[in-house]
Motif scaffolding. Structure first.
Motif, PDB file in Angstrom:
ATOM      1  N   MET A   8      54.307  20.637  -0.309  1.00 57.01           N
ATOM      2  CA  MET A   8      53.431  19.586   0.183  1.00 57.01           C
ATOM      3  C   MET A   8      54.230  18.325   0.504  1.00 57.01           C
ATOM      4  O   MET A   8      54.890  17.758  -0.363  1.00 57.01           O
ATOM      5  N   ASP A   9      54.188  17.918   1.797  1.00 51.23           N
ATOM      6  CA  ASP A   9      54.693  16.595   2.157  1.00 51.23           C
ATOM      7  C   ASP A   9      53.568  15.757   2.752  1.00 51.23           C
ATOM      8  O   ASP A   9      53.802  14.692   3.317  1.00 51.23           O
ATOM      9  N   PHE A  10      52.332  16.286   2.631  1.00 53.55           N
ATOM     10  CA  PHE A  10      51.104  15.587   3.013  1.00 53.55           C
ATOM     11  C   PHE A  10      50.996  15.380   4.527  1.00 53.55           C
ATOM     12  O   PHE A  10      50.278  14.493   4.988  1.00 53.55           O
ATOM     13  N   SER A  11      51.705  16.197   5.299  1.00 53.75           N
ATOM     14  CA  SER A  11      51.611  16.164   6.757  1.00 53.75           C
ATOM     15  C   SER A  11      50.567  17.171   7.224  1.00 53.75           C
ATOM     16  O   SER A  11      50.066  17.989   6.444  1.00 53.75           O
ATOM     17  N   GLU A  12      50.248  17.139   8.517  1.00 54.49           N
ATOM     18  CA  GLU A  12      49.302  18.103   9.067  1.00 54.49           C
ATOM     19  C   GLU A  12      49.877  19.515   9.023  1.00 54.49           C
ATOM     20  O   GLU A  12      49.139  20.496   8.910  1.00 54.49           O
ATOM     21  N   GLN A  63      52.548   7.883  -6.770  1.00 53.15           N
ATOM     22  CA  GLN A  63      51.766   8.088  -5.550  1.00 53.15           C
ATOM     23  C   GLN A  63      51.664   9.572  -5.212  1.00 53.15           C
ATOM     24  O   GLN A  63      50.585  10.067  -4.850  1.00 53.15           O
ATOM     25  N   ALA A  64      52.785  10.296  -5.331  1.00 52.68           N
ATOM     26  CA  ALA A  64      52.770  11.726  -5.043  1.00 52.68           C
ATOM     27  C   ALA A  64      51.853  12.468  -6.001  1.00 52.68           C
ATOM     28  O   ALA A  64      51.082  13.347  -5.590  1.00 52.68           O
ATOM     29  N   GLU A  65      51.915  12.140  -7.278  1.00 54.60           N
ATOM     30  CA  GLU A  65      51.045  12.789  -8.266  1.00 54.60           C
ATOM     31  C   GLU A  65      49.582  12.535  -7.967  1.00 54.60           C
ATOM     32  O   GLU A  65      48.739  13.428  -8.110  1.00 54.60           O
ATOM     33  N   SER A  66      49.258  11.306  -7.549  1.00 56.65           N
ATOM     34  CA  SER A  66      47.870  10.983  -7.219  1.00 56.65           C
ATOM     35  C   SER A  66      47.378  11.807  -6.035  1.00 56.65           C
ATOM     36  O   SER A  66      46.258  12.335  -6.052  1.00 56.65           O
ATOM     37  N   GLN A  67      48.219  11.951  -5.007  1.00 54.65           N
ATOM     38  CA  GLN A  67      47.838  12.754  -3.843  1.00 54.65           C
ATOM     39  C   GLN A  67      47.675  14.230  -4.207  1.00 54.65           C
ATOM     40  O   GLN A  67      46.737  14.893  -3.758  1.00 54.65           O
ATOM     41  N   LEU A  68      48.599  14.742  -5.017  1.00 52.39           N
ATOM     42  CA  LEU A  68      48.504  16.139  -5.442  1.00 52.39           C
ATOM     43  C   LEU A  68      47.248  16.380  -6.267  1.00 52.39           C
ATOM     44  O   LEU A  68      46.559  17.395  -6.100  1.00 52.39           O
ATOM     45  N   ALA A  70      44.423  14.848  -6.134  1.00 48.68           N
ATOM     46  CA  ALA A  70      43.233  14.841  -5.269  1.00 48.68           C
ATOM     47  C   ALA A  70      43.076  16.179  -4.553  1.00 48.68           C
ATOM     48  O   ALA A  70      41.968  16.722  -4.444  1.00 48.68           O
ATOM     49  N   ILE A  71      44.189  16.731  -4.072  1.00 46.25           N
ATOM     50  CA  ILE A  71      44.133  18.033  -3.398  1.00 46.25           C
ATOM     51  C   ILE A  71      43.762  19.121  -4.400  1.00 46.25           C
ATOM     52  O   ILE A  71      42.957  20.011  -4.103  1.00 46.25           O
ATOM     53  N   ALA A  72      44.346  19.064  -5.596  1.00 46.70           N
ATOM     54  CA  ALA A  72      44.059  20.067  -6.621  1.00 46.70           C
ATOM     55  C   ALA A  72      42.586  20.056  -7.004  1.00 46.70           C
ATOM     56  O   ALA A  72      41.972  21.114  -7.211  1.00 46.70           O
ATOM     57  N   ALA A  73      41.986  18.864  -7.102  1.00 40.91           N
ATOM     58  CA  ALA A  73      40.565  18.771  -7.445  1.00 40.91           C
ATOM     59  C   ALA A  73      39.709  19.421  -6.363  1.00 40.91           C
ATOM     60  O   ALA A  73      38.729  20.123  -6.661  1.00 40.91           O
ATOM     61  N   ARG A  74      40.093  19.223  -5.118  1.00 38.42           N
ATOM     62  CA  ARG A  74      39.357  19.846  -4.007  1.00 38.42           C
ATOM     63  C   ARG A  74      39.443  21.363  -4.069  1.00 38.42           C
ATOM     64  O   ARG A  74      38.452  22.074  -3.883  1.00 38.42           O
ATOM     65  N   LEU A  75      40.642  21.874  -4.345  1.00 39.12           N
ATOM     66  CA  LEU A  75      40.821  23.327  -4.422  1.00 39.12           C
ATOM     67  C   LEU A  75      40.085  23.919  -5.619  1.00 39.12           C
ATOM     68  O   LEU A  75      39.539  25.024  -5.543  1.00 39.12           O
ATOM     69  N   ALA A  76      40.082  23.182  -6.724  1.00 37.75           N
ATOM     70  CA  ALA A  76      39.382  23.671  -7.924  1.00 37.75           C
ATOM     71  C   ALA A  76      37.903  23.853  -7.648  1.00 37.75           C
ATOM     72  O   ALA A  76      37.273  24.785  -8.168  1.00 37.75           O
ATOM     73  N   ILE A  80      39.721  27.915  -6.896  1.00 39.69           N
ATOM     74  CA  ILE A  80      41.129  28.304  -6.897  1.00 39.69           C
ATOM     75  C   ILE A  80      41.828  27.674  -8.090  1.00 39.69           C
ATOM     76  O   ILE A  80      41.693  26.475  -8.348  1.00 39.69           O
ATOM     77  N   ARG A  81      42.583  28.475  -8.829  1.00 39.49           N
ATOM     78  CA  ARG A  81      43.393  27.955  -9.935  1.00 39.49           C
ATOM     79  C   ARG A  81      44.627  27.281  -9.353  1.00 39.49           C
ATOM     80  O   ARG A  81      45.330  27.856  -8.517  1.00 39.49           O
ATOM     81  N   VAL A  82      44.900  26.050  -9.786  1.00 38.00           N
ATOM     82  CA  VAL A  82      45.977  25.281  -9.167  1.00 38.00           C
ATOM     83  C   VAL A  82      46.638  24.365 -10.184  1.00 38.00           C
ATOM     84  O   VAL A  82      45.987  23.866 -11.105  1.00 38.00           O
ATOM     85  N   GLU A  83      47.951  24.186 -10.019  1.00 36.59           N
ATOM     86  CA  GLU A  83      48.686  23.191 -10.786  1.00 36.59           C
ATOM     87  C   GLU A  83      49.599  22.437  -9.841  1.00 36.59           C
ATOM     88  O   GLU A  83      49.821  22.852  -8.698  1.00 36.59           O
ATOM     89  N   CYS A  84      50.141  21.309 -10.312  1.00 34.09           N
ATOM     90  CA  CYS A  84      50.925  20.425  -9.450  1.00 34.09           C
ATOM     91  C   CYS A  84      52.281  20.128 -10.096  1.00 34.09           C
ATOM     92  O   CYS A  84      52.375  19.985 -11.317  1.00 34.09           O
ATOM     93  N   THR A  85      53.309  20.000  -9.246  1.00 30.28           N
ATOM     94  CA  THR A  85      54.652  19.712  -9.732  1.00 30.28           C
ATOM     95  C   THR A  85      55.354  18.768  -8.764  1.00 30.28           C
ATOM     96  O   THR A  85      55.241  18.929  -7.543  1.00 30.28           O
ATOM     97  N   VAL A  86      56.066  17.777  -9.303  1.00 27.70           N
ATOM     98  CA  VAL A  86      56.920  16.893  -8.516  1.00 27.70           C
ATOM     99  C   VAL A  86      58.357  17.172  -8.909  1.00 27.70           C
ATOM    100  O   VAL A  86      58.702  17.157 -10.094  1.00 27.70           O
ATOM    101  N   VAL A  87      59.203  17.454  -7.921  1.00 24.94           N
ATOM    102  CA  VAL A  87      60.618  17.692  -8.182  1.00 24.94           C
ATOM    103  C   VAL A  87      61.427  16.533  -7.622  1.00 24.94           C
ATOM    104  O   VAL A  87      60.946  15.774  -6.772  1.00 24.94           O
ATOM    105  N   HIS A  88      62.670  16.390  -8.092  1.00 24.38           N
ATOM    106  CA  HIS A  88      63.523  15.287  -7.656  1.00 24.38           C
ATOM    107  C   HIS A  88      64.821  15.798  -7.030  1.00 24.38           C
ATOM    108  O   HIS A  88      65.860  15.173  -7.149  1.00 24.38           O
TER     109      HIS A  88
END
Length: 285
Positions: A8-12, A63-68, A70-76, A80-88
């Motif tokens: 996810m880079d939040f692009s179209e 900011q990235a966690e907040s966006q993820l 929001a998307i995860a809540a929509r999928l839930a 759909i079972r979903v989790e979120c991860t931010v890597v560096h």
């Protein structure tokens, strides 16, 4: 297919990749993991170097966690079972490392299809991911069709180990009763008298048909037919997918790297840039 990692880079482009990943998750009962990268290229230290503001990474991560989330809540809400991860890490390395760590069955990623000099020098995150990943990679872009049943798949077939691995993946993905078109490209031999007309090479055709019969005998080509076409492999694959009305392309790659890849690329990477359809890429073993 139990676990699908979505870049996810939040692009179209990423949103379309997420749509395809969500459809596959529903079909296979798989779990999604949304992964984004918050990464800063290391800068040389010195008296005149530009430093990164102390709060930059923290704010970017929040900011990235907040966006993820929001998307995860929509999928839930879609079940759909979903989790979120931010890597560096840089995106392609981070995605591949996370996929290996969690034993993901598929990485879904959007691509912008960079071309020209910038592509020669930088490639794209999708192409580097397809080259480095140890699991299959699904690449789509914003102009790719919306998710639909995979009833007709094009599988580029040169009967190599990567192509046979792609055939195995295609058999997993195709809907029951669906069709696999195994597309074999033969480079044309030009006639001295009519350079615009390629000469047919019956020996090459005979070899391809004999190899296909071996697949039929092993049962690996159920619901498949062989398409033999003349031309450059990437152009043949892209044209065949459009002409046959394919829902997706499933192809193998040898994962070429280093200076050889920079100058030559690979058929898979050229198809990733040109195909209208979603492209699944896998490596053998």
């Amino acid at each position: 297919m139990k676990r699908i990692l979505v870049a996810m880079d939040f692009s179209e482009h990423a949103e379309r990749a997420l749509e395809w990943a969500s459809a596959l998750a529903k079909r296979f009962g798989a779990e999604l993991e949304l992964v984004t990268s918050v990464f800063v290229v290391p800068l040389a230290s010195g008296p005149h170097s530009l430093g990164v503001p102390p709060d930059y990474l923290r704010n970017a991560r929040e900011q990235a966690e907040s966006q993820l989330d929001a998307i995860a809540a929509r999928l839930a809400r879609e079940g759909i079972r979903v989790e979120c991860t931010v890597v560096h890490e840089d995106p392609s390395s981070g995605l591949c490392a996370r996929a290996a760590e969690t034993r993901a069955d598929l990485i879904a990623i959007g691509t912008r299809g960079r071309s020209g000099l910038s592509h020669v020098l930088l490639g794209s995150v999708a192409e580097r991911t397809a080259r480095l990943a140890t699991c299959p990679v699904l690449s789509v872009h914003a102009g790719s069709p919306a998710p639909r049943a995979l009833r007709k798949l094009v599988v580029p077939m040169d009967f190599s180990a990567p192509a046979l691995a792609a055939l195995g993946l295609a058999r997993t993905l195709v809907e029951p009763g669906g069709e696999l078109a195994l597309v074999h490209a033969i480079a044309p031999v030009l006639s001295a008298g009519s350079p615009e007309r390629p000469l047919e090479d019956p020996r090459a055709e005979e070899w391809a048909r004999a190899e296909f019969e071996k697949l039929r005998g092993s049962g690996a080509s159920a619901n498949a037919h062989l398409e033999i076409r003349y031309g450059a492999a990437d152009a043949v694959v892209v044209d065949a997918a459009s002409a046959l009305g394919a829902d997706a392309i499933v192809m193998g790659t040898r994962g070429r790297s280093g200076i050889t890849r920079m100058f030559l690329g690979s058929v898979a990477e050229r198809v990733l840039r040109r195909a209208l359809q979603p492209v699944f890429v896998t490596q053998p073993g």
